[in-house]
Design a protein around this motif. Structure first.
Motif, short mmCIF file in Angstrom:
data_model
loop_
_atom_site.label_atom_id
_atom_site.label_comp_id
_atom_site.label_asym_id
_atom_site.label_seq_id
_atom_site.Cartn_x
_atom_site.Cartn_y
_atom_site.Cartn_z
N GLU A 40 28.93 37.31 37.03
CA GLU A 40 29.91 38.17 37.69
C GLU A 40 30.54 37.46 38.89
OE1 GLU A 40 30.27 42.68 39.52
OE2 GLU A 40 28.47 42.10 38.43
N LEU A 41 29.73 36.73 39.65
CA LEU A 41 30.27 35.98 40.79
C LEU A 41 31.25 34.90 40.32
CD1 LEU A 41 27.02 35.57 42.91
CD2 LEU A 41 29.06 36.87 43.56
N LEU A 42 30.94 34.22 39.23
CA LEU A 42 31.87 33.23 38.70
C LEU A 42 33.19 33.88 38.30
CD1 LEU A 42 29.53 31.02 36.50
CD2 LEU A 42 30.93 30.23 38.41
N HIS A 43 33.10 35.05 37.68
CA HIS A 43 34.30 35.79 37.30
C HIS A 43 35.10 36.18 38.54
CE1 HIS A 43 36.94 38.51 35.18
NE2 HIS A 43 36.62 39.46 36.04
N LEU A 44 34.40 36.65 39.56
CA LEU A 44 35.06 37.06 40.80
C LEU A 44 35.69 35.86 41.52
CD1 LEU A 44 32.40 39.57 42.16
CD2 LEU A 44 34.65 40.14 41.18
N ALA A 45 35.03 34.71 41.43
CA ALA A 45 35.53 33.51 42.10
C ALA A 45 36.88 33.08 41.56
CB ALA A 45 34.53 32.37 41.97
N SER A 46 37.16 33.44 40.33
CA SER A 46 38.45 33.06 39.74
C SER A 46 39.51 34.13 39.95
CB SER A 46 38.28 32.79 38.24
OG SER A 46 37.89 33.97 37.57
N GLY A 47 39.14 35.25 40.62
CA GLY A 47 40.07 36.35 40.82
C GLY A 47 40.76 36.31 42.16
N GLY A 48 41.39 37.41 42.50
CA GLY A 48 42.15 37.53 43.75
C GLY A 48 41.33 38.11 44.87
N PRO A 49 42.00 38.74 45.83
CA PRO A 49 41.33 39.26 47.02
C PRO A 49 40.28 40.33 46.72
CG PRO A 49 43.71 39.65 47.13
CD PRO A 49 43.42 38.94 45.85
N GLU A 50 40.44 41.09 45.65
CA GLU A 50 39.44 42.11 45.33
C GLU A 50 38.12 41.47 44.96
OE1 GLU A 50 41.45 40.98 41.58
OE2 GLU A 50 42.24 41.67 43.48
N GLY A 51 38.17 40.20 44.55
CA GLY A 51 36.94 39.48 44.23
C GLY A 51 36.03 39.34 45.44
N CYS A 52 36.62 39.19 46.61
CA CYS A 52 35.83 39.04 47.83
C CYS A 52 35.07 40.33 48.13
CB CYS A 52 36.73 38.67 48.99
SG CYS A 52 35.81 38.22 50.48
N ASP A 53 35.73 41.47 47.97
CA ASP A 53 35.06 42.75 48.22
C ASP A 53 33.92 42.98 47.24
OD1 ASP A 53 36.81 43.27 50.30
OD2 ASP A 53 38.17 44.47 49.07
N ALA A 54 34.15 42.66 45.98
CA ALA A 54 33.11 42.84 44.96
C ALA A 54 31.96 41.87 45.21
CB ALA A 54 33.69 42.64 43.57
N ALA A 55 32.27 40.65 45.61
CA ALA A 55 31.23 39.66 45.92
C ALA A 55 30.41 40.13 47.12
CB ALA A 55 31.83 38.29 46.17
N LEU A 56 31.08 40.70 48.10
CA LEU A 56 30.39 41.22 49.27
C LEU A 56 29.42 42.32 48.87
CD1 LEU A 56 29.96 41.48 52.35
CD2 LEU A 56 31.94 43.02 52.38
N THR A 57 29.84 43.21 47.99
CA THR A 57 28.98 44.28 47.51
C THR A 57 27.76 43.71 46.80
OG1 THR A 57 30.85 45.79 47.31
CG2 THR A 57 28.87 46.33 46.03
N LEU A 58 27.96 42.71 45.94
CA LEU A 58 26.83 42.07 45.26
C LEU A 58 25.87 41.43 46.26
CD1 LEU A 58 28.44 40.25 42.19
CD2 LEU A 58 26.69 42.03 42.13
N ALA A 59 26.42 40.76 47.25
CA ALA A 59 25.58 40.09 48.25
C ALA A 59 24.81 41.11 49.09
CB ALA A 59 26.44 39.21 49.15
N GLN A 60 25.45 42.21 49.46
CA GLN A 60 24.76 43.24 50.24
C GLN A 60 23.64 43.88 49.43
OE1 GLN A 60 28.25 45.55 51.30
NE2 GLN A 60 28.18 44.81 53.42
N THR A 61 23.91 44.12 48.16
CA THR A 61 22.87 44.67 47.28
C THR A 61 21.70 43.72 47.17
OG1 THR A 61 24.51 45.92 46.02
CG2 THR A 61 22.40 45.49 44.93
N ARG A 62 21.99 42.43 46.99
CA ARG A 62 20.93 41.43 46.88
C ARG A 62 20.14 41.35 48.18
NH1 ARG A 62 16.96 39.95 44.42
NH2 ARG A 62 16.29 37.84 44.81
N LYS A 63 20.82 41.40 49.31
CA LYS A 63 20.15 41.35 50.61
C LYS A 63 19.21 42.55 50.77
CE LYS A 63 20.86 41.34 55.59
NZ LYS A 63 19.93 42.43 55.80
#
Length: 135
Positions: free
Chosen positions: A65-88
Motif C-alpha cells: 500500500e505504501l508503494l502504491h501511495l508513493a506513486s500517487g499525489g498529495p492524498e498519498g501523504c495523508d494515507a501514508a500518515l494514517t498507516l504510520a500512525q496506526t503502526r505507531k
C-alpha cells in the motif's frame, strides 16, 4: 540489471528479490533474448524501500500500500500518515505489553534466591488470576 546485481545493490539475497516479485512488490521484469531477467535500475530503490518499511515494522501488505501511495499525489501523504500512525499505535501497545512482561519477569527473578516459602511469583499469580476471572 540482472537479478544478482539488483539483489547485491539492494542488500538482499536473490530469494528475497524473487519473493518480492511473487508478492507483486517488484514488477516482473522483461527478459532478454537469452532469457535473463532485465530489471530497470529503479528496482534497487524499490527493494530498499521495502526493506526500510519492513524495518519499521510494516507488513508486506502495508508495504504494498505504501508503494502504491508513493506513486500517487498529495492524498498519498495523508494515507501514508494514517498507516504510520496506526503502526505507531500498534508498536506502543506492544511496547507496553513487553514492558509489563519484563517487569513481571524481573520481579520473579528477584525472588528466586529467597527460600521457597518466602517467594512470590507474580507471573504465576497473575496466570491464576486470569484463569479464575475467565470462569
Amino acid at each position: 540489471m540482472r537479478s544478482g546485481e539488483v539483489a547485491t545493490h539492494a542488500g538482499v539475497n536473490l530469494q528475497t528479490l524473487r519473493y518480492y516479485e511473487r508478492r507483486g512488490l517488484v514488477e516482473d521484469p522483461p527478459r532478454s533474448a537469452s532469457g535473463y531477467r532485465s530489471y530497470p535500475a529503479e528496482t534497487v530503490d524499490i527493494v530498499r524501500f521495502v526493506k526500510r518499511a519492513q524495518g519499521l515494522g510494516f507488513t508486506l501488505d502495508a508495504v504494498a500500500e505504501l508503494l502504491h501511495l508513493a506513486s500517487g499525489g498529495p492524498e498519498g501523504c495523508d494515507a501514508a500518515l494514517t498507516l504510520a500512525q496506526t503502526r505507531k499505535t500498534e508498536l506502543d501497545r506492544r511496547i507496553d505489553d513487553l514492558t509489563r512482561m519484563r517487569d513481571s519477569l524481573a520481579e520473579l527473578v528477584a525472588t528466586c534466591d529467597r527460600p521457597r516459602t518466602d517467594r512470590q511469583c507474580p507471573l504465576l499469580q497473575s496466570l491464576h488470576i486470569d484463569r479464575d476471572e475467565s470462569r
